[in-house]
Scaffold this motif. Sequence first.
Motif, PDB file in Angstrom:
ATOM      1  N   LEU A  75       0.828  -1.205   0.000  1.00 57.20           N
ATOM      2  CA  LEU A  75       0.000   0.000   0.000  1.00 57.20           C
ATOM      3  C   LEU A  75       0.866   1.260   0.000  1.00 57.20           C
ATOM      4  O   LEU A  75       0.619   2.192  -0.767  1.00 57.20           O
ATOM      5  N   THR A  76       1.895   1.285   0.838  1.00 58.07           N
ATOM      6  CA  THR A  76       2.796   2.440   0.885  1.00 58.07           C
ATOM      7  C   THR A  76       3.472   2.634  -0.470  1.00 58.07           C
ATOM      8  O   THR A  76       3.558   3.759  -0.982  1.00 58.07           O
ATOM      9  N   LEU A  77       3.947   1.558  -1.064  1.00 59.44           N
ATOM     10  CA  LEU A  77       4.593   1.656  -2.380  1.00 59.44           C
ATOM     11  C   LEU A  77       3.624   2.188  -3.433  1.00 59.44           C
ATOM     12  O   LEU A  77       3.996   3.007  -4.278  1.00 59.44           O
ATOM     13  N   GLU A  78       2.377   1.746  -3.381  1.00 55.08           N
ATOM     14  CA  GLU A  78       1.375   2.223  -4.338  1.00 55.08           C
ATOM     15  C   GLU A  78       1.106   3.713  -4.137  1.00 55.08           C
ATOM     16  O   GLU A  78       1.023   4.479  -5.109  1.00 55.08           O
ATOM     17  N   VAL A  79       0.983   4.151  -2.883  1.00 54.14           N
ATOM     18  CA  VAL A  79       0.738   5.568  -2.595  1.00 54.14           C
ATOM     19  C   VAL A  79       1.916   6.413  -3.086  1.00 54.14           C
ATOM     20  O   VAL A  79       1.728   7.464  -3.713  1.00 54.14           O
ATOM     21  N   VAL A  80       3.135   5.968  -2.814  1.00 52.04           N
ATOM     22  CA  VAL A  80       4.329   6.698  -3.270  1.00 52.04           C
ATOM     23  C   VAL A  80       4.327   6.810  -4.795  1.00 52.04           C
ATOM     24  O   VAL A  80       4.605   7.877  -5.357  1.00 52.04           O
TER      25      VAL A  80
END
Length: 144
Positions: free
Chosen positions: A9-14
């Motif tokens: 999720l963090t990677l997708e948001v970034v």
Amino acid sequence: MATSRTDPLTLEVVELIGTVVARYYEEYEQAAAQHALTGAQARVLGLLSLDPLPMRRIAQKLKCEPSNITGIVDRLEARGLVERRPDPDDRRVKLAVPTDEGRDTARRLRESLDFAREPLGELTEAERTLLRDLLKRMLGVDVA
């Protein structure tokens, strides 16, 4: 519980933030070119249309070297979009101030930027408020 910086999720948001930033800069460059400005000139003019500033302060806000800002302001001044004036609070300091034509150009430039405005218009006021507050929180700005 803290999240890992590499969770999906963090990677997708970034990745999404990177895409938004890239699109914003691409549209900003295109809009600036329609007014025969570089993206940097347009950003300085837009900033000055909100508040006249000394060169050092412009550089701090745009996170670049003051010498770069001096050259940009020189070119904007040559086009009649900006002028230098003594700061009424400290006559030793020169402020970069937009001319009437500079303010008008900054307004037209802002109006021609559709990328962020159109998708944001699809969000409710509550969603836009939440997004604003989350972005401020990410940037370490107090959310009032």
